[in-house]
Design an enzyme around this catalytic site. Structure first.
Site, PDB file in Angstrom:
ATOM      1  N   TYR A  39     -12.516  -6.392  -9.146  1.00 52.41           N
ATOM      2  CA  TYR A  39     -13.190  -6.770 -10.388  1.00 52.41           C
ATOM      3  C   TYR A  39     -12.296  -6.518 -11.598  1.00 52.41           C
ATOM      4  O   TYR A  39     -12.262  -7.319 -12.529  1.00 52.41           O
ATOM      5  CB  TYR A  39     -14.505  -5.988 -10.550  1.00 52.41           C
ATOM      6  N   ARG A  83     -12.391 -43.575 -25.347  1.00 55.34           N
ATOM      7  CA  ARG A  83     -11.947 -42.710 -26.429  1.00 55.34           C
ATOM      8  C   ARG A  83     -12.044 -43.518 -27.719  1.00 55.34           C
ATOM      9  O   ARG A  83     -11.054 -44.028 -28.230  1.00 55.34           O
ATOM     10  CB  ARG A  83     -10.516 -42.202 -26.190  1.00 55.34           C
TER      11      ARG A  83
END
Ligand SMILES: *Cc1c(COP(=O)(O)O)cnc(C)c1O
Length: 470
Positions: free
Chosen positions: A85, A395
């Site tokens: 972790y 776009r």
């Protein structure tokens, strides 16, 4: 004239062809659906290519984001994942790779680019601030706006002209920037938002001379420069090719020099870095680092993984080194250019010069009879899928969204369809098929009608909007 890649890309081989610096070890089958199936698929998708299922697509040029093929070394790196972790070994390898190739001091990992945009925007922007930049990018500007800022475009005018062949259409216009500083005051400008190879302008680069001059101007006013480094390695290739004094410098050296003029960067590692997920924020200012590192634990994950697994960070650390190899970048940009030259030879209007990661079809000039309010680029992307199962991206006016102040559509000068080439994924034959499909759609242009929007999401509407034929 045939595509002239040997002249442009393979000088060291004289007139001989060049080829990719890799061979294929594993293949992923793809197939072309029938015309009737494609018709049904695009209708179900509301004529939005983002809403197609990948299995209905033949050649997927939607994006170069997270679509790269990893190398055998990167796949081997996955097996070296340290899934602790806290304090994973792979995190330290990632930090070392970023420090080595980009030169920044402090690194905060994030799950992808917009995670880093969120952190830097929240760390630096106060309500009422202005953020000048060399053309907006969708997620970047939204995070700046959500932090209370207003983005102002200060890119050179040539960037808005798809026919201009300026070699560095990504450059900042320093006069425009000076005017913004004069108007709002330097204390209202937390940083200049500078992007390498400007995505929305067609993948157009920024020159070293421009970033140097920008640094001088910003230093006079005490303004910081933060870099969207997403495709900065590709930008370095263009500097080497086009800017005096850089022809013999390795891409890695050019990249590091450029970053040296900036105060930090955010990165979507899904682009240049040859991985399927990942991102980072890098800064030199310990206070900015402190606030970003504090925020990352709220939004992304602990500051030594930021939403990535250990194995993801290892593949990313290896990908950073591969992305700056000169032969990799020559083949990457050479393939994009090969497709562009075929289309130019056939008289199809595209944004010139061809940029780093994509070919941008000029929908305004292809569909001169379709007004921008009827979404010519959205229409073109849908037609291309129907013709050949090739997936591209709008776009234009859909991507530009609405003005938050007036609520009206923003009508950008550029109304484009992006054919984005994933890195190390498709062959030259796929590029030939793509070029022929674009030509077929182009030849049928006068028979094509525009569309209307029938569903519009509130944020980043291009991802999920739905359309119907007029
Ligand atoms: C993709 C992209 C981003 C956002 O990154 P994600 O990884 O998609 O979140 C930011 N800036 C530019 C120029 C990009 O192309």
């Amino acid at each position: 004239m045939t595509a002239s890649t040997p002249q442009t890309m393979g000088q060291q081989f004289g007139r001989r062809s060049w080829a990719e610096p890799w061979k294929i070890k594993m293949v992923e089958p793809i197939s072309l659906k029938s015309r009737a199936e494609r018709q049904q698929a695009i209708e179900e998708a509301g004529f939005n290519t983002f809403l197609l299922r990948s299995e209905d697509v033949y050649i997927d040029l939607l994006t170069d984001s997270g679509t790269s093929a990893m190398s055998d070394r990167q796949w081997a790196g996955l097996m070296l994942g340290d899934e602790a972790y806290a304090g994973s070994r792979n995190f330290y390898n990632l930090v070392e790779a970023i420090q080595t190739y980009y030169g920044y001091q402090y690194i905060v990992p994030t799950h992808q680019g917009r995670g880093a945009e969120h952190l830097i925007s929240q760390a630096l922007i106060k309500p009422g601030d202005t953020i000048p930049g060399n053309m907006y990018f969708t997620t970047t500007r939204l995070h700046q706006e959500l932090a209370g800022g207003t983005f102002v475009d200060v890119i050179i005018d040539e960037a808005h002209d798809p026919a201009s062949t300026h070699p560095f259409k990504g450059n900042v216009n320093l006069d425009k920037l000076a005017a913004v500083i004069k108007k709002v005051g330097a204390d209202k400008i937390p940083y200049v938002s500078l992007a390498g190879t400007v995505n929305m302008a067609g993948g157009q680069p920024v020159s070293m001379a421009n970033v140097r001059a920008l640094r001088n101007l910003c230093d006079r006013y005490g303004i910081k420069i933060y870099l969207d480094a997403t495709r900065m390695a590709e930008n370095a290739f263009f500097i080497r090719e086009r800017e005096e004094g850089y022809a013999d410098k390795p891409i890695a050296a050019i990249l590091k020099e450029f970053c040296g003029y900036t105060d930090g960067a955010w990165m979507s590692a899904k682009k240049d870095h040859l991985v399927n997920i990942g991102g980072w924020l890098a800064v030199n200012d310990p206070d900015v680092y402190d606030s970003a590192r504090n925020m990352v634990v709220i939004y992304e994950g602990l500051h030594t993984y930021g939403g990535m697994s250990g194995r993801d960070m290892e593949a990313l650390a290896i990908g950073i080194g591969e992305a700056v190899q000169d032969d990799h970048m020559a083949a990457r940009i050479g393939q994009v250019r090969y497709l562009g030259e075929l289309l130019v030879d056939w008289g199809i209007p595209i944004v010139q010069p061809v940029g780093g990661h994509a070919i941008f079809l000029d929908a305004k000039r292809i569909y001169e009879h379709i007004p921008q309010a009827e979404f010519p680029a959205q229409t073109l992307a849908a037609e291309l899928y129907l013709d050949s199962g090739i997936r591209a991206m709008e776009r234009g006016v859909v991507s530009a969204g609405r003005d938050p102040a007036t609520g009206d559509h923003r009508y950008p000068k550029l109304e484009l369809v992006r054919l984005t080439i994933p890195r190390r994924v498709y062959t030259q034959a796929h590029m030939d098929v793509t070029a022929e499909a674009v030509k077929a759609v182009y030849d049928n242009r006068l028979q094509t009608r525009g569309m209307k929007m029938v569903y519009e999401p509130k944020y980043l509407r291009f991802f999920q909007a739905r359309f119907a034929r007029l």
